[in-house]
Design an enzyme around this catalytic site. Sequence first.
Site, PDB file in Angstrom:
ATOM      1  N   LYS A 103    -105.698 -26.974-110.551  1.00  0.00           N
ATOM      2  CA  LYS A 103    -104.399 -26.973-110.826  1.00  0.00           C
ATOM      3  C   LYS A 103    -103.462 -26.226-109.551  1.00  0.00           C
ATOM      4  O   LYS A 103    -102.455 -26.866-109.124  1.00  0.00           O
ATOM      5  CB  LYS A 103    -103.901 -26.451-112.194  1.00  0.00           C
ATOM      6  CG  LYS A 103    -104.265 -27.399-113.256  1.00  0.00           C
ATOM      7  CD  LYS A 103    -103.590 -28.672-113.244  1.00  0.00           C
ATOM      8  CE  LYS A 103    -103.884 -29.475-114.642  1.00  0.00           C
ATOM      9  NZ  LYS A 103    -103.105 -30.898-114.368  1.00  0.00           N
ATOM     10  N   GLU A 125     -94.190 -27.692-116.698  1.00  0.00           N
ATOM     11  CA  GLU A 125     -94.470 -27.897-117.931  1.00  0.00           C
ATOM     12  C   GLU A 125     -96.202 -27.516-117.802  1.00  0.00           C
ATOM     13  O   GLU A 125     -96.949 -27.403-116.808  1.00  0.00           O
ATOM     14  CB  GLU A 125     -94.482 -29.467-118.480  1.00  0.00           C
ATOM     15  CG  GLU A 125     -95.877 -30.244-118.148  1.00  0.00           C
ATOM     16  CD  GLU A 125     -96.268 -30.417-116.542  1.00  0.00           C
ATOM     17  OE1 GLU A 125     -97.160 -30.655-115.807  1.00  0.00           O
ATOM     18  OE2 GLU A 125     -94.962 -30.391-115.647  1.00  0.00           O
ATOM     19  N   SER A 391    -113.517 -29.069-113.449  1.00  0.00           N
ATOM     20  CA  SER A 391    -112.305 -28.718-113.222  1.00  0.00           C
ATOM     21  C   SER A 391    -111.680 -27.562-113.396  1.00  0.00           C
ATOM     22  O   SER A 391    -110.695 -27.146-112.928  1.00  0.00           O
ATOM     23  CB  SER A 391    -111.299 -29.923-113.837  1.00  0.00           C
ATOM     24  OG  SER A 391    -111.620 -29.728-115.495  1.00  0.00           O
TER      25      SER A 391
END
Length: 413
Positions: A103, A125, A391
């Site tokens: 991210k 968010e 991830s």
Amino acid sequence: MASLETSSSAPKAPYSYPDKRGRYGAFGGRYVPETLMYPLEELEQAYVSACADPAFVARMDELRRDYIGRATPLYFARRLTEHLGGAKVYLKREDLCHTGAHKINNALGQVLLAERMNKKRIVAETGAGQHGVATATASALCGLECEVYMGTEDMARQSLNVFRMRLLGAKVTGVESGTKTLKDAINEAMRDWVTNVGDTHYVLGTVEGPHPYPVICRDFQSVIGKEMRAQLLEKENRSPDLLIACVGGGSNSAGLFFEFIEDDVRMIGVEAGGLGPETGKHAARFAGGVEGMLHGAMSYVLQDENGQIMGTHSVSAGLDYPSIGPEHAFWKQSGRVEYSYANDDEALDAFQLLSHLEGIIPALESAHAIAHACKVVPEMDKDQIVVVNLSGRGDKDVDQAARFILGDKGAGA
């Protein structure tokens, strides 16, 4: 870095970029209130300008290397490969990025764009909390005010990340509406943005939302696939046979897949099967969804016959979302990428398997990809190569996983 100027004027191939309206075939677009049209156009112009600015590109490259910790390793999972008995399995280690997940690649890029646009405040968010942590981290680095919206259901199961965001200086605002999960957090973040467009930039965390967000996020995440191509060439002197990644909104999978989208490489995106699509308690949009619009873009959406958004369920907060990025919808419809799902039990089994065999605790999101690898790798030849995108790391999920694996005894048992 790719440029939206390229995307709107001279697409290099059918799968590469959206058209001038931000559409991938029938999917994508800008379905937003008039108030948001200007900031979206402003963002698009800022991104095009940034891509053409050597100083911006150099700063991104420097921060990727010295702050995020790129390039992340491509790791040969020897014991997992031996256990499965088929193709060689490599893991792209996005779990080793600063903040613990992919991210940060997108969050840092967007916060630098906000700084370039002279925005003083960031909203975001988050579901599993990793995008919120990444955005809070980038905001702290750049000295910007940050507020993160998070469903209270997700806050309860991701309390560690809530504390991390607050430690980084962000305000974490709980959302009590709807299912109290990611969908509702996005709703509140967008309401905030509409009200404060003058000084606020919304850092959308995945390849979702109105144009240009899907292409910007994908481009920032495409560093994953670019690095992996070079690393695998160095290790094996060839391209992979199969790529596997989990798919919530779809940013880590798009980041892995895009580099190979025009190559002869098989790709599988793995959604959250929850308790099974037949139960209605899942987040497998391609297994149970239909074409529809949510959060500013046309895609596949879990909705009822009246167009009302359905509730979702996954053991993983980061995959618990009723829509999917429009580029994924296009890849699915065109047949370029395959999509499957792993249910909660399969993901929890994979979570434990990778931990036991490789000493790597994966995020529950990533465990869905590992679970699917466990299904397909044994059927492949030993000279074939599979790359799974890991991830994120599983620190954030240990308590959540323990509640399912150990029951009421919890992680301390």
